[in-house]
Design a protein around this motif. Structure first.
Motif, PDB file in Angstrom:
ATOM      1  N   LYS A 176      -6.599   1.302  -9.424  1.00  0.00           N
ATOM      2  CA  LYS A 176      -7.290   0.013  -9.337  1.00  0.00           C
ATOM      3  C   LYS A 176      -6.596  -0.901  -8.342  1.00  0.00           C
ATOM      4  N   GLU A 177      -5.272  -0.990  -8.412  1.00  0.00           N
ATOM      5  CA  GLU A 177      -4.531  -1.823  -7.478  1.00  0.00           C
ATOM      6  C   GLU A 177      -4.667  -1.306  -6.045  1.00  0.00           C
ATOM      7  N   THR A 199      -7.262   0.244  -4.786  1.00  0.00           N
ATOM      8  CA  THR A 199      -8.592  -0.144  -4.306  1.00  0.00           C
ATOM      9  C   THR A 199      -8.620  -1.624  -3.918  1.00  0.00           C
ATOM     10  N   GLU A 200      -8.033  -2.473  -4.743  1.00  0.00           N
ATOM     11  CA  GLU A 200      -8.008  -3.903  -4.426  1.00  0.00           C
ATOM     12  C   GLU A 200      -7.229  -4.169  -3.142  1.00  0.00           C
ATOM     13  N   CYS A 201      -6.106  -3.480  -2.965  1.00  0.00           N
ATOM     14  CA  CYS A 201      -5.288  -3.688  -1.773  1.00  0.00           C
ATOM     15  C   CYS A 201      -6.047  -3.282  -0.513  1.00  0.00           C
ATOM     16  N   VAL A 202      -6.703  -2.110  -0.536  1.00  0.00           N
ATOM     17  CA  VAL A 202      -7.460  -1.653   0.627  1.00  0.00           C
ATOM     18  C   VAL A 202      -8.651  -2.562   0.881  1.00  0.00           C
ATOM     19  N   GLU A 203      -9.290  -3.020  -0.184  1.00  0.00           N
ATOM     20  CA  GLU A 203     -10.430  -3.916  -0.011  1.00  0.00           C
ATOM     21  C   GLU A 203     -10.022  -5.216   0.672  1.00  0.00           C
ATOM     22  N   MET A 204      -8.858  -5.767   0.310  1.00  0.00           N
ATOM     23  CA  MET A 204      -8.397  -6.996   0.960  1.00  0.00           C
ATOM     24  C   MET A 204      -8.038  -6.741   2.420  1.00  0.00           C
ATOM     25  N   LEU A 239       0.816  -1.208   0.000  1.00  0.00           N
ATOM     26  CA  LEU A 239       0.000   0.000   0.000  1.00  0.00           C
ATOM     27  C   LEU A 239       0.854   1.263   0.000  1.00  0.00           C
ATOM     28  N   ARG A 240       2.086   1.150   0.503  1.00  0.00           N
ATOM     29  CA  ARG A 240       2.957   2.316   0.547  1.00  0.00           C
ATOM     30  C   ARG A 240       3.811   2.471  -0.704  1.00  0.00           C
ATOM     31  N   GLU A 241       3.641   1.621  -1.695  1.00  0.00           N
ATOM     32  CA  GLU A 241       4.401   1.728  -2.941  1.00  0.00           C
ATOM     33  C   GLU A 241       3.850   2.879  -3.791  1.00  0.00           C
TER      34      GLU A 241
END
Length: 787
Positions: A244-245, A247-252, A236-238
């Protein structure tokens, strides 16, 4: 025979008419029917069409065991006996049919006789079995209840066994969960699948956590998912993470039950950094702002439409995607619905509006207005899509930006019109000042006026056509209340049409009101005359046409702000025309008066010789007045003159009152009585009409020339009053005055004005003369005619 008869009767009652007919005639083959047909069975087609039924005794799929089971379970004893009787009848009917067949085909039935006999034996055995069946029905009924109870118990045990098997499978799945999670949650694997698996088993593991085996599975699963959460946090810090990525990362992470408040902050921080980078890219295209305004700004590298397209496709689109993702991720979660998104979006949109406004400020030239309108239209459309997601993201600021850009473009058009008008005036001044070759005349004042008026009006119409692009039907922001009301009235009608007309009148009036700058040439008199005619034409027709055209192209609303009435503008134009024409009279009168003043001040009136000719300056005055008459006549009408006397051109010019003879008082004039003539002159003024030298002139040629003549002769009068004259000096004034009388009366509206001023000049000369001896009138006329 009885059986045969019975069989025949049964056949006739159960058979068809076709069978009886065939027996009576003894010819043809009868179709098998009734019990015989059932005996032979159905045809192949009927058997194919019929559904398999094991209880159908006549069917090919007949099963005796199934049939007996059904009969024992469903039919009572009385029905079984009836069935037995029916079978007996069927057998007898079959026997009758067989006899009939035997008669018809004896050879064939010979071989079937044994079969029939055997069937009879079987039938008797069946009768015995039926009797046994009837005796055993009670036992069968009792055993049926026991069988049903056994079946229900078997079904119940089967269900329990299936439940146990399913539970065993679930337990096996739970045991396999850590392995699956470890395989799917590994780096580069499928974390979404691991989350799905963990979400399905999490509730069960928590519910049975009090059991040691379930606790161990849960602890191992949580350790695996905690490691996955750490890796997702690091990802998430990258900075390279796209929306889109992200959103997917936060959703997981939310599925892993990470704190929503922290994730919300990290989500906005990461998205804000990306949006800030996009704004920085837009800002890099703009020159650095210079508060002092002294530095020269280079032109932008791309046009305004390209700038707005890149801002809309990058910043606005990503902001819309951010808002949608934020709502889907954090809507209804604690700690994430406190207005963070609105504040975050408002800050970014404010900066975006500032960048766009700086870019719009670079549109210093007029350029392509359609390009600007298209850019503002796209900006408004994308902003409207953003406002559907974030109503507080700056709707008013965006609308204000569009309105300000439109007003600024209209203001630039106004300045362009003003520059164009000044350029046209420069062309007119150059045409008026250009030297003319001998025998070749330049453009006249009417041509210059027509060219100036048509050029300015055509440019104004072109500007209105360009401005009308802001209110086109296919433009989205044209439906805003501002463009339906204030823009049409305040920006276009008042800020462009009315403002230009007022500026034109003020600029024209400035040539008469403000003195010429040091070293700058004054406006030529012909330009003053031309501008006066232009303002007068604006007052008559042009202002009304401009206002009508503006109202047609930009119709105002009934409840809009107040507008400047046409008569007020016409009054301003007429006032400017009046001031210009008055100034023209003053300038031309001063020019003629300057010649007369120099001619009086530079002459020795005491030592002058006896006059033999009219002085050259008087001829020059007449020539200049004639040229002014021609000049004014090109632009203004003739005007009305007072009726002239029959001897206007031959009227006598006297150094005394016109009612006295020229030499009547000359013998009595002595230096010891100088007050007699002065007193007589003052008495004469009491009965003469007062002449207003600097009164406003009317818009006609006669009034203009009268004003110039009054200024010129009044100057001559004042100059003569300051001189001391000898006899010949007085006579020279007498000759010059008579010459002016001969030619100037035809230019004035009333010849008495010219006559009265010249009488005062002669009287003043006589008062200032040391030896007031006038010349004979006939000699004066002779000199003037010869001159």
């Amino acid at each position: 025979m009885a059986e045969v008869e019975g069989a025949g009767t049964e056949t006739e009652s159960g058979g068809s008419p076709e069978a009886g007919t065939a027996t009576g005639t003894g010819s043809g083959w009868r179709r098998p029917h009734g019990p015989l047909q059932r005996y032979y069975g159905p045809s192949a087609a009927e058997a194919a069409e019929a559904a398999p039924d094991p209880t159908d005794i006549d069917g090919p799929n007949f099963d005796p065991e199934v049939f007996l089971t059904k009969v024992r379970s469903e039919c009572p004893l009385g029905q079984l006996l009836a069935r037995e009787a029916a079978l007996g009848r069927e057998i007898r009917a079959l026997d009758s049919d067989m006899q009939t067949l035997l008669y018809e085909n004896y050879n064939k039935f010979i071989s079937a006789t044994d079969t029939i006999r055997k069937m009879k034996v079987d039938f008797r055995r069946m009768e015995a079995e039926m009797e046994d069946l009837a005796s055993n029905m009670a036992a069968i009924s009792a055993s049926s209840a026991r069988v049903s109870a056994a079946l229900q118990d078997r079904h119940r045990r089967g269900a329990q066994l299936a439940g146990v098997q399913a539970l065993l499978r679930k337990l096996q799945s739970l045991v396999e969960v850590p392995g699956r999670l470890r395989r799917w949650a590994a780096p580069g694997a499928d974390p979404a699948r691991a989350l799905h698996c963990y979400a399905r088993t999490r509730a069960v593991l928590r519910h049975y956590r009090h059991l040691p085996s379930f606790r161990a599975i849960e602890d191992e699963s949580q350790a695996i998912m905690a490691d996955l959460a750490q890796r997702l946090r690091a990802r998430l810090r990258e900075d390279t993470l796209d929306p889109k990525e992200l959103t997917e990362c936060v959703e997981m992470l939310l599925q892993l039950e990470e704190p929503p408040e922290e994730l919300c902050q990290e989500f906005l921080s990461h998205a804000g950094a990306r949006l800030e980078a996009e704004l920085a890219a837009l800002e890099a295209e703009l020159p650095p702002s210079d508060p002092s305004g002294t530095a020269s700004t280079p032109p932008p590298a791309s046009d305004i439409l390209d700038f707005v397209d890149r801002g809309s496709s990058a910043f606005v689109s990503n902001l819309c995607l951010l808002a949608t993702s934020y709502r889907s991720l954090f809507e209804g979660r604690p700690g994430a619905g406190d207005g963070r998104l609105e504040t975050f979006a408002a800050t970014l949109t404010t900066r975006y509006f500032e960048l766009l406004e700086r870019r719009l400020a670079l549109e210093r030239g007029l350029g392509d207005t359609s390009l600007l309108v298209r850019a503002l239209d796209r900006f408004h459309r994308r902003l409207r899509a953003l406002l559907e997601l974030l109503p507080t993201a700056g709707a008013e600021a965006g609308a204000t930006l569009v309105a300000r850009a439109a007003r600024e473009r209209v203001a630039r058009y106004l300045r362009a019109l003003q520059t164009f008008f000044l350029g046209c005036l420069g062309d007119v001044r150059q045409a008026l000042a250009a030297p003319r070759p001998p025998g070749k005349e330049g453009p006249g004042l009417p041509d210059l006026l027509a060219t100036l008026a048509s050029s300015v009006l055509g440019q104004l119409k072109a500007v209105l056509a360009y401005v009308q692009l802001f209110t086109a039907r296919d433009v989205a922001f044209a439906s805003l209340p501002y463009f339906k009301g204030e823009f049409c009235i305040e920006a276009v009608r008042e800020g462009l049409g009315v403002a230009f007309v007022r500026w034109l009148c003020c600029t024209a009036r400035g040539f008469a009101d403000s003195p010429a700058e040091r070293g700058a040439p004054a406006a030529p008199p012909a330009l003053l005359l031309l501008l006066a005619r232009l303002c007068l034409d604006y007052e008559a027709t042009t202002i009304s046409y401009i206002l009508t055209l503006t109202d047609e192209q930009f119709p105002p609303e009934d409840t809009g702000p107040a507008v400047t009435p046409g008569p007020a503008l016409c009054a301003e134009a007429r006032g400017a025309a009046q001031r210009l024409l008055d100034h023209y009279v003053q300038v031309q009168g001063a020019a003629v008066a300057q010649m007369l003043r120099k001619s009086v001040e530079t002459r020795d009136w005491l030592g002058t010789v006896e006059p033999r000719n009219v002085r050259a300056v008087m001829k020059r005055v007449v020539e200049d007045i004639t040229a002014i008459d021609v000049q004014v006549g090109q632009l203004f009408e003739e005007g009305v003159r007072r009726a002239q006397s029959s001897d206007s051109s031959r009227r006598a010019f006297s150094v005394y009152s016109s009612s006295r003879a020229p030499g009547r008082y000359a013998p009595s004039y002595t230096p010891s009585a100088p007050m007699d003539t002065h007193l007589l002159s003052n008495i004469q003024k009491l009965f003469s009409e007062r002449i207003d030298i600097f009164s406003p002139v009317e818009f006609n040629k006669v009034s203009v020339l009268t004003g110039i003549i009054k200024i010129s002769l009044k100057t001559l009068l004042e100059c003569v009053r300051l001189r001391t004259l000898g006899r010949f000096g007085l006579q020279q004034v007498q000759v010059d005055g008579h010459y002016l009388q001969l030619y100037l009366w035809r230019f004035a509206a009333d010849e008495r004005v010219v006559q009265g001023l010249l009488d005062e000049v002669a009287a003043s000369a006589a008062h200032r003369c040391l030896d007031p001896v006038p010349m004979e009138h006939s000699v004066v006329e002779l000199i003037c005619e010869r001159g």
